[in-house]
Design an enzyme around this catalytic site. Sequence first.
Site, mmCIF file in Angstrom:
data_model
loop_
_atom_site.group_PDB
_atom_site.id
_atom_site.type_symbol
_atom_site.label_atom_id
_atom_site.label_comp_id
_atom_site.label_asym_id
_atom_site.label_seq_id
_atom_site.Cartn_x
_atom_site.Cartn_y
_atom_site.Cartn_z
ATOM 1 N N GLU A 195 12.919 -8.704 1.885
ATOM 2 C CA GLU A 195 12.089 -7.576 2.341
ATOM 3 C C GLU A 195 12.876 -6.285 2.119
ATOM 4 O O GLU A 195 14.019 -6.171 2.555
ATOM 5 C CB GLU A 195 11.799 -7.792 3.826
ATOM 6 C CG GLU A 195 10.924 -6.742 4.458
ATOM 7 C CD GLU A 195 10.739 -7.017 5.961
ATOM 8 O OE1 GLU A 195 10.896 -8.181 6.407
ATOM 9 O OE2 GLU A 195 10.459 -6.050 6.680
ATOM 10 N N ARG B 283 4.722 11.091 -2.695
ATOM 11 C CA ARG B 283 4.393 10.829 -1.288
ATOM 12 C C ARG B 283 5.604 11.138 -0.400
ATOM 13 O O ARG B 283 6.681 10.566 -0.602
ATOM 14 C CB ARG B 283 4.042 9.340 -1.175
ATOM 15 C CG ARG B 283 3.937 8.818 0.210
ATOM 16 C CD ARG B 283 3.969 7.288 0.227
ATOM 17 N NE ARG B 283 3.729 6.810 1.556
ATOM 18 C CZ ARG B 283 4.101 5.623 2.003
ATOM 19 N NH1 ARG B 283 4.725 4.773 1.198
ATOM 20 N NH2 ARG B 283 3.853 5.268 3.223
ATOM 21 N N ARG C 141 12.598 5.466 12.686
ATOM 22 C CA ARG C 141 11.300 6.139 12.619
ATOM 23 C C ARG C 141 10.426 5.769 13.829
ATOM 24 O O ARG C 141 10.940 5.315 14.839
ATOM 25 C CB ARG C 141 10.642 5.823 11.275
ATOM 26 C CG ARG C 141 11.502 6.284 10.086
ATOM 27 C CD ARG C 141 10.856 5.972 8.759
ATOM 28 N NE ARG C 141 9.603 6.694 8.594
ATOM 29 C CZ ARG C 141 8.693 6.405 7.656
ATOM 30 N NH1 ARG C 141 8.923 5.416 6.801
ATOM 31 N NH2 ARG C 141 7.583 7.088 7.564
ATOM 32 N N PRO D 241 0.791 -1.224 0.000
ATOM 33 C CA PRO D 241 0.000 0.000 0.000
ATOM 34 C C PRO D 241 0.830 1.283 0.000
ATOM 35 O O PRO D 241 1.858 1.378 0.668
ATOM 36 C CB PRO D 241 -0.823 -0.102 1.296
ATOM 37 C CG PRO D 241 -0.153 -1.128 2.120
ATOM 38 C CD PRO D 241 0.516 -2.074 1.157
ATOM 39 N N ASN D 242 0.333 2.215 -0.765
ATOM 40 C CA ASN D 242 0.848 3.591 -0.883
ATOM 41 C C ASN D 242 2.146 3.706 -1.681
ATOM 42 O O ASN D 242 2.592 4.813 -1.969
ATOM 43 C CB ASN D 242 1.043 4.224 0.515
ATOM 44 C CG ASN D 242 -0.258 4.275 1.288
ATOM 45 O OD1 ASN D 242 -1.246 4.802 0.783
ATOM 46 N ND2 ASN D 242 -0.304 3.698 2.470
ATOM 47 N N ASN E 273 8.298 -5.088 -0.834
ATOM 48 C CA ASN E 273 8.100 -4.000 0.114
ATOM 49 C C ASN E 273 6.624 -4.024 0.497
ATOM 50 O O ASN E 273 5.774 -3.560 -0.261
ATOM 51 C CB ASN E 273 8.476 -2.645 -0.491
ATOM 52 C CG ASN E 273 8.394 -1.534 0.548
ATOM 53 O OD1 ASN E 273 7.779 -1.702 1.602
ATOM 54 N ND2 ASN E 273 8.999 -0.395 0.244
ATOM 55 N N HIS F 172 12.830 -2.037 2.426
ATOM 56 C CA HIS F 172 12.232 -0.778 2.870
ATOM 57 C C HIS F 172 13.103 0.362 2.389
ATOM 58 O O HIS F 172 14.328 0.325 2.551
ATOM 59 C CB HIS F 172 12.091 -0.734 4.389
ATOM 60 C CG HIS F 172 11.170 -1.782 4.897
ATOM 61 N ND1 HIS F 172 9.817 -1.761 4.649
ATOM 62 C CD2 HIS F 172 11.410 -2.925 5.574
ATOM 63 C CE1 HIS F 172 9.274 -2.834 5.178
ATOM 64 N NE2 HIS F 172 10.214 -3.567 5.730
ATOM 65 N N TYR G 94 10.725 9.278 1.312
ATOM 66 C CA TYR G 94 10.800 8.224 0.296
ATOM 67 C C TYR G 94 11.506 8.652 -0.995
ATOM 68 O O TYR G 94 11.725 7.821 -1.875
ATOM 69 C CB TYR G 94 9.388 7.710 -0.021
ATOM 70 C CG TYR G 94 8.720 7.079 1.186
ATOM 71 C CD1 TYR G 94 9.117 5.833 1.646
ATOM 72 C CD2 TYR G 94 7.713 7.751 1.891
ATOM 73 C CE1 TYR G 94 8.530 5.256 2.766
ATOM 74 C CE2 TYR G 94 7.115 7.184 3.008
ATOM 75 C CZ TYR G 94 7.526 5.935 3.436
ATOM 76 O OH TYR G 94 6.949 5.368 4.550
ATOM 77 N N ALA H 30 3.010 -0.570 4.895
ATOM 78 C CA ALA H 30 2.546 -0.617 6.286
ATOM 79 C C ALA H 30 2.127 -2.024 6.722
ATOM 80 O O ALA H 30 2.110 -2.321 7.922
ATOM 81 C CB ALA H 30 1.396 0.360 6.467
HETATM 82 C C1 DHK Z 1 7.056 1.932 3.336
HETATM 83 C C2 DHK Z 1 5.882 2.208 3.966
HETATM 84 O O1 DHK Z 1 4.803 2.490 3.262
HETATM 85 C C3 DHK Z 1 5.786 2.251 5.423
HETATM 86 O O2 DHK Z 1 4.501 1.914 5.885
HETATM 87 C C4 DHK Z 1 6.831 1.411 6.100
HETATM 88 C C5 DHK Z 1 8.248 1.458 4.067
HETATM 89 C C6 DHK Z 1 8.214 1.738 5.549
HETATM 90 C C7 DHK Z 1 9.531 1.884 3.374
HETATM 91 O O3 DHK Z 1 10.408 2.484 3.983
HETATM 92 O O4 DHK Z 1 9.674 1.560 2.183
HETATM 93 O O5 DHK Z 1 6.792 1.630 7.490
#
Ligand code: DHK
Length: 153
Positions: free
Chosen positions: A98, A18, A107, A10-11, A74, A100, A23, A77
């Site tokens: 995994e 974003r 964080r 998600p996202n 990835n 991130h 990011y 959340a």
């Molecule tokens: C991406 C997200 O959307 C967060 O919810 C994670 C992760 C961290 C990232 O750092 O890629 O907590």
Amino acid sequence: MKELLLLNGPNLNLLGEREPGVYGAVTLEDIERQVRDICKQEGWQLKSFQSNHEGDLVDAIHEARHSSKGIIFNPGAYTHTSVALRDAISGVNVPMIEVHISNVHKRESFRHTSLLSPVSWGQIVGLGPIGYQLAAKAFIDHFKEDTDDGEAK
Ligand code: DHK
């Protein structure tokens, strides 16, 4: 041809717009292109999928058991909440790295726990978008002597 699955939760479709301070400015499309280029150079194929829905990610993991040698994941959340995704990874015989983008350990405390890490092959955290490319290289290197293309027989 050996295949990797690049899976984003998600996202992550909003990468580039974003929270750029967290990011960065790179989009998911850019990341897919960069990882696909690495795969191509090495004679691998890349399948890429992003979803904001947990069940769709579970389905993609199940499908990967028929075709993919590894999953670059990835989970966004869902990393911190999803027993379903953890069980999906445990339930298929496909190694997962995994990834991130941010350093989750720097964080909020709720990001310090990953339900997925114990069932992952490895983790890449906090190196920015290049983490996805490093994960692809790790898989390609790991499977370099492997002649099985991973397709279901
Ligand atoms: C991406 C997200 O959307 C967060 O919810 C994670 C992760 C961290 C990232 O750092 O890629 O907590």
